[in-house]
Design a protein around this motif. Sequence first.
Motif, PDB file in Angstrom:
ATOM      1  N   ASP A 140       0.936  -1.176  -0.161  1.00 58.25           N
ATOM      2  CA  ASP A 140      -0.139   0.078  -0.060  1.00 58.25           C
ATOM      3  C   ASP A 140       1.032   1.287   0.164  1.00 58.25           C
ATOM      4  O   ASP A 140       1.681   1.503   1.038  1.00 58.25           O
ATOM      5  CB  ASP A 140      -0.836   0.120   1.263  1.00 58.25           C
ATOM      6  N   THR A 141       0.758   2.021  -1.290  1.00 59.65           N
ATOM      7  CA  THR A 141       1.853   3.060  -1.485  1.00 59.65           C
ATOM      8  C   THR A 141       0.877   4.308  -1.491  1.00 59.65           C
ATOM      9  O   THR A 141      -0.362   4.171  -1.520  1.00 59.65           O
ATOM     10  CB  THR A 141       2.446   3.059  -2.586  1.00 59.65           C
ATOM     11  N   ARG A 142       1.798   5.475  -1.173  1.00 55.79           N
ATOM     12  CA  ARG A 142       0.445   6.689  -1.518  1.00 55.79           C
ATOM     13  C   ARG A 142       0.388   6.807  -2.717  1.00 55.79           C
ATOM     14  O   ARG A 142      -0.713   7.706  -3.211  1.00 55.79           O
ATOM     15  CB  ARG A 142       1.642   7.973  -1.132  1.00 55.79           C
ATOM     16  N   ALA A 143       0.640   6.297  -3.789  1.00 58.20           N
ATOM     17  CA  ALA A 143       0.334   6.124  -5.236  1.00 58.20           C
ATOM     18  C   ALA A 143      -0.948   5.190  -5.524  1.00 58.20           C
ATOM     19  O   ALA A 143      -1.834   5.410  -6.259  1.00 58.20           O
ATOM     20  CB  ALA A 143       1.419   5.936  -6.247  1.00 58.20           C
ATOM     21  N   GLY A 144      -1.124   4.305  -4.257  1.00 57.18           N
ATOM     22  CA  GLY A 144      -2.305   3.283  -4.422  1.00 57.18           C
ATOM     23  C   GLY A 144      -1.542   1.969  -4.180  1.00 57.18           C
ATOM     24  O   GLY A 144      -0.384   1.644  -3.885  1.00 57.18           O
ATOM     25  N   GLU A 145      -2.603   0.873  -4.546  1.00 48.08           N
ATOM     26  CA  GLU A 145      -2.170  -0.368  -4.174  1.00 48.08           C
ATOM     27  C   GLU A 145      -0.973  -1.219  -5.288  1.00 48.08           C
ATOM     28  O   GLU A 145      -1.649  -1.071  -6.337  1.00 48.08           O
ATOM     29  CB  GLU A 145      -3.380  -1.414  -4.140  1.00 48.08           C
ATOM     30  N   VAL A 148       0.052   1.044 -10.501  1.00 48.53           N
ATOM     31  CA  VAL A 148      -1.270   1.718 -10.610  1.00 48.53           C
ATOM     32  C   VAL A 148      -1.481   2.061 -11.958  1.00 48.53           C
ATOM     33  O   VAL A 148      -0.852   2.062 -12.874  1.00 48.53           O
ATOM     34  CB  VAL A 148      -1.117   2.666  -9.730  1.00 48.53           C
ATOM     35  N   PRO A 149      -2.899   2.201 -12.157  1.00 49.74           N
ATOM     36  CA  PRO A 149      -3.277   2.819 -13.580  1.00 49.74           C
ATOM     37  C   PRO A 149      -2.422   3.730 -14.135  1.00 49.74           C
ATOM     38  O   PRO A 149      -2.166   4.694 -13.521  1.00 49.74           O
ATOM     39  CB  PRO A 149      -4.850   3.159 -13.551  1.00 49.74           C
ATOM     40  N   THR A 150      -2.243   3.610 -15.481  1.00 48.80           N
ATOM     41  CA  THR A 150      -1.140   4.622 -15.956  1.00 48.80           C
ATOM     42  C   THR A 150      -1.900   5.645 -16.908  1.00 48.80           C
ATOM     43  O   THR A 150      -3.259   5.274 -17.228  1.00 48.80           O
ATOM     44  CB  THR A 150      -0.083   3.837 -16.920  1.00 48.80           C
ATOM     45  N   ALA A 172       9.646   3.186 -11.916  1.00 49.71           N
ATOM     46  CA  ALA A 172       8.353   3.865 -12.056  1.00 49.71           C
ATOM     47  C   ALA A 172       8.274   4.434 -13.440  1.00 49.71           C
ATOM     48  O   ALA A 172       7.050   4.539 -13.987  1.00 49.71           O
ATOM     49  CB  ALA A 172       8.260   4.937 -10.816  1.00 49.71           C
ATOM     50  N   ALA A 173       9.404   5.071 -13.796  1.00 50.82           N
ATOM     51  CA  ALA A 173       9.330   5.565 -15.205  1.00 50.82           C
ATOM     52  C   ALA A 173       8.869   4.437 -16.309  1.00 50.82           C
ATOM     53  O   ALA A 173       8.494   4.713 -17.219  1.00 50.82           O
ATOM     54  CB  ALA A 173      10.802   6.250 -15.293  1.00 50.82           C
ATOM     55  N   ALA A 174       9.805   3.168 -15.992  1.00 50.71           N
ATOM     56  CA  ALA A 174       9.476   2.125 -16.777  1.00 50.71           C
ATOM     57  C   ALA A 174       8.072   1.933 -16.960  1.00 50.71           C
ATOM     58  O   ALA A 174       7.422   1.577 -18.077  1.00 50.71           O
ATOM     59  CB  ALA A 174      10.226   0.924 -16.498  1.00 50.71           C
ATOM     60  N   ALA A 175       7.261   1.824 -15.883  1.00 48.29           N
ATOM     61  CA  ALA A 175       6.060   1.528 -15.722  1.00 48.29           C
ATOM     62  C   ALA A 175       5.154   2.663 -16.557  1.00 48.29           C
ATOM     63  O   ALA A 175       4.348   2.562 -17.274  1.00 48.29           O
ATOM     64  CB  ALA A 175       5.382   1.712 -14.396  1.00 48.29           C
ATOM     65  N   SER A 176       5.528   3.790 -16.438  1.00 47.65           N
ATOM     66  CA  SER A 176       5.064   5.045 -17.509  1.00 47.65           C
ATOM     67  C   SER A 176       5.290   4.855 -18.724  1.00 47.65           C
ATOM     68  O   SER A 176       4.151   5.226 -19.687  1.00 47.65           O
ATOM     69  CB  SER A 176       5.484   6.311 -16.854  1.00 47.65           C
ATOM     70  N   LEU A 177       6.267   4.402 -19.091  1.00 41.55           N
ATOM     71  CA  LEU A 177       6.600   4.040 -20.668  1.00 41.55           C
ATOM     72  C   LEU A 177       5.450   3.185 -21.280  1.00 41.55           C
ATOM     73  O   LEU A 177       4.935   3.221 -22.212  1.00 41.55           O
ATOM     74  CB  LEU A 177       7.780   3.373 -20.942  1.00 41.55           C
ATOM     75  N   GLY A 178       4.961   2.102 -20.295  1.00 39.21           N
ATOM     76  CA  GLY A 178       3.855   1.373 -20.807  1.00 39.21           C
ATOM     77  C   GLY A 178       2.542   2.231 -21.105  1.00 39.21           C
ATOM     78  O   GLY A 178       2.141   1.685 -22.288  1.00 39.21           O
ATOM     79  N   GLY A 179       2.303   2.998 -20.089  1.00 43.39           N
ATOM     80  CA  GLY A 179       1.177   3.756 -20.583  1.00 43.39           C
ATOM     81  C   GLY A 179       1.438   4.700 -21.799  1.00 43.39           C
ATOM     82  O   GLY A 179       0.467   4.862 -22.521  1.00 43.39           O
ATOM     83  N   TYR A 180       2.750   5.381 -21.861  1.00 43.87           N
ATOM     84  CA  TYR A 180       2.844   6.088 -23.119  1.00 43.87           C
ATOM     85  C   TYR A 180       2.771   5.316 -24.573  1.00 43.87           C
ATOM     86  O   TYR A 180       1.941   5.765 -25.390  1.00 43.87           O
ATOM     87  CB  TYR A 180       4.308   6.543 -22.905  1.00 43.87           C
ATOM     88  N   LEU A 181       3.316   4.004 -24.361  1.00 44.03           N
ATOM     89  CA  LEU A 181       3.347   3.258 -25.727  1.00 44.03           C
ATOM     90  C   LEU A 181       2.029   3.021 -25.886  1.00 44.03           C
ATOM     91  O   LEU A 181       1.417   2.834 -27.261  1.00 44.03           O
ATOM     92  CB  LEU A 181       4.010   2.042 -25.686  1.00 44.03           C
ATOM     93  N   ARG A 182       1.027   2.652 -24.957  1.00 40.77           N
ATOM     94  CA  ARG A 182      -0.393   2.379 -25.169  1.00 40.77           C
ATOM     95  C   ARG A 182      -1.265   3.343 -25.600  1.00 40.77           C
ATOM     96  O   ARG A 182      -1.879   3.374 -26.713  1.00 40.77           O
ATOM     97  CB  ARG A 182      -0.930   1.801 -23.738  1.00 40.77           C
ATOM     98  N   THR A 183      -0.916   4.614 -25.121  1.00 43.48           N
ATOM     99  CA  THR A 183      -1.875   5.704 -25.417  1.00 43.48           C
ATOM    100  C   THR A 183      -1.286   6.167 -26.971  1.00 43.48           C
ATOM    101  O   THR A 183      -2.276   6.493 -27.728  1.00 43.48           O
ATOM    102  CB  THR A 183      -1.336   6.911 -24.727  1.00 43.48           C
ATOM    103  N   LEU A 184      -0.038   6.010 -27.606  1.00 42.11           N
ATOM    104  CA  LEU A 184       0.301   6.332 -28.832  1.00 42.11           C
ATOM    105  C   LEU A 184      -0.089   5.129 -29.668  1.00 42.11           C
ATOM    106  O   LEU A 184       0.036   5.176 -30.787  1.00 42.11           O
ATOM    107  CB  LEU A 184       1.720   6.503 -28.721  1.00 42.11           C
ATOM    108  N   GLY A 185      -0.582   4.120 -29.102  1.00 44.48           N
ATOM    109  CA  GLY A 185      -1.053   2.970 -30.092  1.00 44.48           C
ATOM    110  C   GLY A 185       0.261   2.154 -30.891  1.00 44.48           C
ATOM    111  O   GLY A 185       0.214   1.458 -31.849  1.00 44.48           O
ATOM    112  N   LEU A 186       1.344   2.041 -30.037  1.00 40.78           N
ATOM    113  CA  LEU A 186       2.472   1.493 -30.387  1.00 40.78           C
ATOM    114  C   LEU A 186       2.723  -0.095 -30.015  1.00 40.78           C
ATOM    115  O   LEU A 186       3.535  -0.725 -30.235  1.00 40.78           O
ATOM    116  CB  LEU A 186       3.669   2.234 -30.086  1.00 40.78           C
ATOM    117  N   VAL A 187       1.663  -0.508 -29.079  1.00 42.04           N
ATOM    118  CA  VAL A 187       1.530  -1.977 -28.797  1.00 42.04           C
ATOM    119  C   VAL A 187       0.083  -2.353 -29.091  1.00 42.04           C
ATOM    120  O   VAL A 187      -0.756  -1.772 -29.175  1.00 42.04           O
ATOM    121  CB  VAL A 187       1.845  -1.981 -27.408  1.00 42.04           C
TER     122      VAL A 187
END
Length: 297
Positions: A112-117, A137-139, A241-256
């Motif tokens: 349980d972190t300040r960012a969420g579970e 957490v959700p990206t 944490a930045a690596a996790a955010s890269l997943g959201g970035y690639l998802r948003t851009l439609g690159l996966v």
Amino acid sequence: MNSDLSGTSPANHLEAPAQPLRYSAFTNDPAGGNPAGVVLDASGLDDEAMLRIAAEVGYSETAFITDRVEASRRFRVRYFSPLTEVAFCGHATVALAAAIADRLGPGEIVLDTRAGEVPVTTTVDGDGVVSATLTSVPTRSRPALSTELDEALKALGWVPEDLDPALPPHVAFAGNDHLVLAVGSRERLADLDYDFDGLADVMRRHGWTTLLLLWRESPERFHARNPFPVGGVVEDPATGAAAASLGGYLRTLGLVTGPARITIRQGEDMGRPSDLLIDVDPQGTRTRVTGQAVRIV
């Protein structure tokens, strides 16, 4: 506090050493990866004490267990850099998970972190090296504003022509906000000599925890660097944490377009090579981040 149990077989309870533990995350070599401090029992520490300990440890982050329910392997965790608290830290999470696995055995834990579970799964290989997979957490990710980009480039000493037009600047979130800047060459990524105070000021104004600087070697392999001046650290050699955010970035851009595993190589330019794996599902909102961790003796 109780004596350190490192080197013993896993116990059915988590005893805390008198001093902070030190682990290196995203590597199987203590001389590589990103070192983190781990305090297994911070229940009696206030914010000032945790900040002081993080500064004394001197790593980019130290993880503190402030509360726990061992029967369910659930732990409340806070993260401090030498200068400030951060809501979430990926490499310190991997380090903490390894420390818990060394004492309680591998398996599932929940933080349980300040960012969420943040659920984490640990395994141990035949050489006794722990691997940990955290689920972020959700990206989310949005295009960077022109003013944000201009200020960051000025502090970095870069120009717009250094950037890869196929990977537009974004602000990506996976517990913290990270400005994502992709460059067009490995040489540009290697040549990093930025204005420490200037970039720290820009990051504080915009609420960014790190800058995620990238070069794309292939669709499945990236090289990364992460300036962290707001934490009092020039650069992180591995940033979960930045690596996790890269997943959201690639998802948003439609690159996966389907479930994908991507390798991130980081820390080479610092002499602390690190390997991070991310699993990205375009139908999901979270990123799974995997890495090894070893005790620094």
